[in-house]
Design a protein around this motif. Structure first.
Motif, PDB file in Angstrom:
ATOM      1  N   LEU A  71       6.243  -1.022  13.890  1.00 48.61           N
ATOM      2  CA  LEU A  71       6.999  -0.149  12.983  1.00 48.61           C
ATOM      3  C   LEU A  71       8.506  -0.330  13.140  1.00 48.61           C
ATOM      4  CD1 LEU A  71       4.940   3.145  13.007  1.00 48.61           C
ATOM      5  CD2 LEU A  71       5.936   2.095  10.978  1.00 48.61           C
TER       6      LEU A  71
ATOM      7  N   VAL B 160       7.509  -0.444   4.857  1.00 49.13           N
ATOM      8  CA  VAL B 160       7.089   0.967   4.983  1.00 49.13           C
ATOM      9  C   VAL B 160       8.030   1.867   4.180  1.00 49.13           C
ATOM     10  CG1 VAL B 160       6.905   2.889   6.638  1.00 49.13           C
ATOM     11  CG2 VAL B 160       5.899   0.670   7.188  1.00 49.13           C
TER      12      VAL B 160
ATOM     13  N   PHE C 170      -1.165   0.528  11.007  1.00 50.08           N
ATOM     14  CA  PHE C 170      -0.429   1.651  10.395  1.00 50.08           C
ATOM     15  C   PHE C 170      -1.396   2.572   9.656  1.00 50.08           C
ATOM     16  CE2 PHE C 170       1.877   3.407   6.716  1.00 50.08           C
ATOM     17  CZ  PHE C 170       2.941   4.032   7.339  1.00 50.08           C
TER      18      PHE C 170
ATOM     19  N   ASP D 284       5.798   8.709  10.988  1.00 53.22           N
ATOM     20  CA  ASP D 284       5.983   7.282  10.682  1.00 53.22           C
ATOM     21  C   ASP D 284       7.048   7.083   9.614  1.00 53.22           C
ATOM     22  OD1 ASP D 284       4.039   6.532  12.557  1.00 53.22           O
ATOM     23  OD2 ASP D 284       2.444   6.676  11.053  1.00 53.22           O
TER      24      ASP D 284
END
Ligand SMILES: N[C@@H](CCC(=O)N[C@@H](CS)C(=O)NCC(=O)O)C(=O)O
Length: 219
Positions: free
Chosen positions: A192, A201, A169, A219
């Motif tokens: 993810l 995240v 990431f 993202d």
């Protein structure tokens, strides 16, 4: 007594441990480190003078290092998701890939970020170039490996994927994974989409403005 995790939500190695806790819905008391909470910071520094996080506390025991924390959770507080496979040969593959992500993705990625935090006059351009070259070699090797795999090792989500998720990431933010590495990019996207990592995240989103290289708008 509940498990306690000293961590920071935006820290890659903290996220590595959080993924393991979230995978098994393991109860723990979050001890988030913040400049607004000096008491927690002082307790953390007393437990681990090197002051690198995460640190897990279980009663009288203090467990350092994200990999060891995951090993400990799997051995002492196991849940349905076994992150170290019971088969010894498969476990070696998992530990090998955990080392690959820590040493050849996370370590060079951190080197670039820590360099950006230095005053300009003491930056290390050569060290940054070497770190990026290591990332390029790691990306190429990992792309080939991930061409035939869903997860990093042993045919199931494991410790190795806990290491891979935050390291890839942030590595992609730091030194983008080239489009020709489609297998590695697809693996990063799978990570993810994994609910345990997606949660970590999301919890770290408020800290994105602090990313020293500038967080990309994705993202
Ligand atoms: N080898 C350690 C690395 C931990 C680490 O580098 N943590 C970073 C955050 S991702 C940290 O504590 N940085 C604070 C500092 O360097 O002062 C592990 O695997 O847990």
């Amino acid at each position: 007594m509940a498990l306690q995790l000293f961590f920071h939500p935006f820290s890659s190695y903290s996220q590595k441990a959080l993924i393991a806790l979230y995978e098994n819905a393991t109860p723990f008391a979050p001890r988030a480190l913040s400049p607004d909470d000096p008491a927690t910071g002082a307790e953390f520094a007393a437990r681990w003078p090197i002051q690198r996080f995460p640190v897990l506390v279980d009663g009288e025991r203090t467990i350092l290092e994200a990999t060891t924390i995951i090993e400990y959770l799997d051995a002492v507080h196991p849940g349905p998701a076994r992150l170290i496979p019971p088969d010894a040969r498969a476990a070696v593959d998992v530990r090998m890939m955990d080392r690959v992500f820590d040493n050849y993705v996370s370590t060079p990625q951190q080197r670039v970020v820590y360099d950006a935090l230095r005053p300009p006059e003491v930056r290390d351009a050569r060290g940054v170039a070497e770190a990026k070259a290591t990332l390029d070699k790691a990306y190429a090797w990992l792309d080939e490996r991930m061409a035939t795999r869903e997860w990093a090792a042993a045919g199931a989500f494991s410790l190795a994927d806990c290491a891979a998720a935050p390291s890839l990431f942030y590595a992609d933010w730091t030194h983008p994974i080239d489009e020709r590495f489609a297998h590695l990019r697809a693996y990063r996207a799978r990570l993810l989409a994994r609910p345990s990592f997606a949660r970590a995240v999301d919890e770290a989103r408020p800290f994105r403005p602090y990313f020293p290289l500038g967080a990309p708008n994705r993202d």
